[in-house]
Motif scaffolding. Structure first.
Motif, PDB file in Angstrom:
ATOM      1  N   UNK A  33       3.506   1.901   1.980  1.00 36.90           N
ATOM      2  CA  UNK A  33       2.834   3.001   1.285  1.00 36.90           C
ATOM      3  C   UNK A  33       2.097   2.462   0.062  1.00 36.90           C
ATOM      4  N   UNK A  34       1.106   3.217  -0.435  1.00 35.81           N
ATOM      5  CA  UNK A  34       0.399   2.744  -1.638  1.00 35.81           C
ATOM      6  C   UNK A  34       1.386   2.461  -2.772  1.00 35.81           C
ATOM      7  N   UNK A  35       2.452   3.277  -2.857  1.00 35.63           N
ATOM      8  CA  UNK A  35       3.424   3.068  -3.947  1.00 35.63           C
ATOM      9  C   UNK A  35       4.144   1.731  -3.795  1.00 35.63           C
ATOM     10  N   UNK A  36       4.493   1.390  -2.542  1.00 37.70           N
ATOM     11  CA  UNK A  36       5.179   0.106  -2.311  1.00 37.70           C
ATOM     12  C   UNK A  36       4.241  -1.041  -2.661  1.00 37.70           C
ATOM     13  N   UNK A  37       2.993  -0.924  -2.201  1.00 35.77           N
ATOM     14  CA  UNK A  37       2.011  -1.984  -2.502  1.00 35.77           C
ATOM     15  C   UNK A  37       1.846  -2.139  -4.012  1.00 35.77           C
ATOM     16  N   UNK A  38       1.757  -0.999  -4.707  1.00 37.89           N
ATOM     17  CA  UNK A  38       1.537  -1.072  -6.158  1.00 37.89           C
ATOM     18  C   UNK A  38       2.778  -1.659  -6.847  1.00 37.89           C
ATOM     19  N   UNK A  39       3.951  -1.271  -6.336  1.00 36.67           N
ATOM     20  CA  UNK A  39       5.197  -1.798  -6.915  1.00 36.67           C
ATOM     21  C   UNK A  39       5.204  -3.317  -6.857  1.00 36.67           C
TER      22      UNK A  39
END
Ligand SMILES: Nc1ncnc2c1ncn2[C@@H]1O[C@H](COP(=O)(O)OP(=O)(O)OP(=O)(O)O)[C@@H](O)[C@H]1O
Ligand SMILES: [Mg+2]
Length: 522
Positions: A33-39
């Motif tokens: 997810x975008x959140x995982x990538x950003x994390x």
């Protein structure tokens, strides 16, 4: 009534569709997810929240598009196979009942992207025909703000091949330098010479701003600027490109040298995501001028609210004719009043009083004024700007990310038996100097080098086991205007003086003392 055999065939027809759609959804669940990538990016890149979000969403949607295409391709292939199988079975067993024909028709209509009558609702029909188009992305921002770091970090985690090309090396075909196809060649190599994999990859074109048109002499062909932009259009738009690539071929004999063989590949670039990035030095000035013009115009309109329409038109025309932008009448008086230089990037005040980096207001017209050709800008619909780093960001960059500079230097010093402690005050001072130098986070490394040179020279093989760097140490660089100094004031300790070292840290930086004792307990 349906015959038993026919109803089995019909059930098979629908169950195959069910399995395929399940496969598609299981593919989706694998997409980070975008959140995982950003994390993940957060662990390496400090700040730049908006830039990271935009990049992660673009990459996530790229994955979605690829998975959607793969599942549609698989779906079509499976349906084709099923039709063949049913046709064979029914001709062998002479099954030509209306139910079998209905089942086949239903599969055939799915293959053409039209759902059978029982699924015939508008949304599904639209979904089947829908082809997701890619949204190429442009990241701009001041030098040393993390553009290249963002894309290279992303390259490490992605499941799709990614290739980064520095545009400064590119020239138009036929001239000395690299042809634009080199970016595809690199992607192909990163995809292990698998064209299908490469066709789903990401190409980063770094330093794209260096391709800006040179306005100098119209008669001289601009082969490294506009010429390269023109050549990139075809690739970015989506075309089948022929490549002759030198590929290493391993011989069966392990001792034989690796041979290079030229192999021909065709790559369809329609599904490759392009991420362009560059510092665009001077773009902030172009943007702030444009904003001032708009503000001037708005303010003129406000002040002339009471005049008749004809009078307003005449006023604007006269102003244009005079070639002036009414410097005296408006609230934005001149460049230096409302626009400040921060880390060499201009700030613009919005109508709500908020100040933002001029780059965050980039519009296509600014990029054209800068020297990119409209056709290239048109192919890159998402534009995001990284913020100039402030002292706080620079301080965090020094000590927090994985591979932080502080850890790197501590590691090096450990290699020759010296424990290096740098107080918070010293780190803040280093960050302030870096900010003033205006080269973003890049400046941090050069200041650290200047600061640690003498210590690095003194310590090895000298019996010194501990070195404490505080604000005074950084200040002592002042004597040489923060350039290399022949001497910096540092506190050195031998092995026996460890208690004194610990005690000095406790006095100078209680937080560092706490962190160190915590580490020792573990
Ligand atoms: N936001 C950041 N977080 C952590 N480190 C950073 C950040 N920005 C820059 N750096 C550090 O500074 C160095 C230079 O950054 P980077 O190469 O990404 O700059 P850039 O924006 O591409 O600059 P340029 O336009 O000059 O190419 C990196 O190696 C990295 O160590
Ligand atoms: Mg860069």
């Amino acid at each position: 009534m349906l015959s038993v055999r026919n109803s089995i065939i019909l059930r098979r027809c629908y169950s195959s569709t069910f399995q395929i759609s399940n496969l598609a959804s299981s593919n989706n669940s694998k997409i980070p997810s975008p959140k995982i990538l950003k994390g993940y990016l957060d662990r390496y890149v400090v700040g730049q929240d908006i830039g990271k979000k935009v990049l992660c969403v673009a990459v996530y949607n790229h994955y979605l598009r690829i998975n959607d295409k793969i599942s549609k391709d698989i779906n079509n292939k499976n349906i084709k196979d099923e039709i063949e199988r049913i046709k064979n079975e029914s001709s062998k067993e002479r099954l030509n009942s209306t139910e079998t024909i209905a089942g086949l028709k239903s599969l055939e209509s799915q293959l053409k992207g039209k759902p059978p009558a029982i699924y015939n609702n508008k949304i599904e029909e639209d979904d089947d025909d829908l082809e997701l188009s890619k949204s190429n992305l442009l990241i701009l921002g001041p030098s040393g703000s993390g553009k290249t770091l963002l894309t290279t970090t992303l390259a490490k985690i992605l499941d799709v091949p990614i290739a980064i090309t520095d545009c400064t090396q590119l020239t138009q075909a036929g001239y000395i330098g690299e042809d634009v196809e080199i970016c595809l060649e690199r992607l192909l190599i990163n995809a292990n010479y698998n064209p299908q994999k490469a066709e789903r990859g990401i190409i980063v074109l770094d330093e794209i701003d260096k391709l800006a048109k040179h306005n100098s002499d119209a008669n001289v062909k601009d082969v490294s600027g506009e010429g390269v932009q023109q050549s990139l259009l075809k690739i970015i738009e989506g075309h089948k490109i022929e490549l002759n690539v030198q590929r290493p071929i391993k011989s069966k004999d392990n001792n034989a040298p690796i041979e290079m063989k030229t192999q021909n590949f065709t790559i369809d670039t329609s599904n490759i995501l392009f991420v362009l990035s560059g510092a665009f030095v001077g773009l902030d000035k172009i943007i702030s001028k444009r904003i001032i013009k708009i503000k001037d115009l708005n303010n003129n309109q406000k002040s002339e609210n009471n005049t008749t329409k004809t009078e307003q038109v005449r006023a604007v025309k006269t102003e244009e004719h005079d070639g002036k932008q009414s410097e005296h009448k408006v609230s934005v008086k001149n460049d230096n009043d409302n626009i400040q230089i921060d880390n060499k990037i201009k700030e613009v005040e919005l109508s709500n009083g908020k100040k933002v980096s001029a780059l965050s207001l980039t519009s296509p017209i600014d990029l054209i004024t800068f020297g990119l050709i409209p056709e290239l800008i048109g192919r890159v619909p998402i534009v995001t700007a990284l913020e100039p780093l402030n002292v706080k960001d620079l301080y965090h960059i020094l000590k927090e990310p994985k591979n932080a500079l502080l850890h790197q230097y501590q590691y090096i010093f450990n290699q020759f038996g010296v424990q290096l402690a740098i107080t918070q005050d010293a780190l803040i001072k280093i960050s302030e100097i870096a900010l003033n130098e205006g080269t973003g986070a890049r400046g941090l490394r050069s200041i650290m080098e200047r600061l640690l040179l003498n210590i690095n020279y003194e310590c090895p093989e000298s019996g010194i086991s501990f070195a404490l760097i505080n604000k005074d140490t950084v200040e002592s660089l002042k004597q040489t205007e923060y350039a290399l100094a022949s001497h910096v004031s540092v506190k050195y300790y031998t092995k026996d003086q460890e208690p004194a070292f610990i005690n000095d840290i406790k006095l100078e930086d209680p937080e560092l003392f706490k962190a160190m004792t915590k580490k020792l307990k573990h």
